[in-house]
Design an enzyme around this catalytic site. Structure first.
Site, short mmCIF file in Angstrom:
data_model
loop_
_atom_site.label_atom_id
_atom_site.label_comp_id
_atom_site.label_asym_id
_atom_site.label_seq_id
_atom_site.Cartn_x
_atom_site.Cartn_y
_atom_site.Cartn_z
CE LYS A 257 51.19 40.08 56.75
NZ LYS A 257 51.10 39.69 55.35
NE ARG B 72 53.64 29.85 43.96
CZ ARG B 72 53.88 30.66 44.95
NH1 ARG B 72 54.06 31.92 44.73
NH2 ARG B 72 53.96 30.23 46.18
CG HIS C 163 47.02 35.88 43.47
ND1 HIS C 163 47.86 36.88 43.95
CD2 HIS C 163 47.27 34.78 44.22
CE1 HIS C 163 48.58 36.39 44.94
NE2 HIS C 163 48.24 35.12 45.13
CB SER D 274 52.15 37.98 47.46
OG SER D 274 50.94 37.80 46.78
#
Length: 159
Positions: A56, A104, A32, A141
């Site tokens: 969350k 990616r 990042h 992550s």
């Protein structure tokens, strides 16, 4: 000057080429950070927007924002915000016309291409993709979180 947490009512200076780099960033990895640093060669200002996931706790996003903010203290070209809504709404509110995204893999590319089409259709926001550096291609992550859960040293994966 320091990077600051901005509220949605603060606008980026007109005439500056700005981009929103959005994600959950849980945690914010070297991949990042690489996208932000390389993005600053293309944009005058980058808003790192931490999306609030309805599933969350809001405090998770606030904690992430504090960690990222510390990373960019002293850099007036980077702002950090926690945003609970659609990123296209944030772009409209801040009058920003670009999203910055990292890719990616081919799977990332396909997902980002579809999202770019939707964002362009919804709000006229263009997406700029930067490919990850080869050394960051396997870092995500979720991989970092899993390794941390087993007590692995992930210090080289975090800024």
């Amino acid at each position: 000057m320091t990077a600051k947490s901005i509220s949605p009512d603060i606008h980026i200076h007109k005439g500056k080429r700005s981009a929103i780099f959005a994600g959950s960033f849980n945690p914010f990895t070297v991949g990042h950070a690489s996208i932000v640093e390389r993005g600053l060669a293309l944009f005058d200002h980058i808003v790192i927007a931490i999306g609030v996931n309805a599933h969350k706790h809001h405090s998770d996003a606030v904690t992430q924002a504090a960690n990222i903010l510390q990373q960019y203290s002293g850099n007036s070209h980077v702002s950090v915000i926690v945003w609970p809504g659609l990123m296209v709404d944030l772009a409209r509110q801040l009058d920003i016309h670009f999203f910055l995204r990292g890719v990616r893999s081919v799977a990332d590319y396909e997902y980002e291409r579809n999202m770019a089409d939707v964002n362009r259709r919804l709000a006229g926001v263009e997406t700029v993709l930067l490919f990850s550096l080869p050394e960051h291609g396997a870092i995500s992550s979720s991989v970092v979180r899993e390794l941390q859960s087993y007590g692995a040293d992930v210090s080289d994966m975090l800024p």
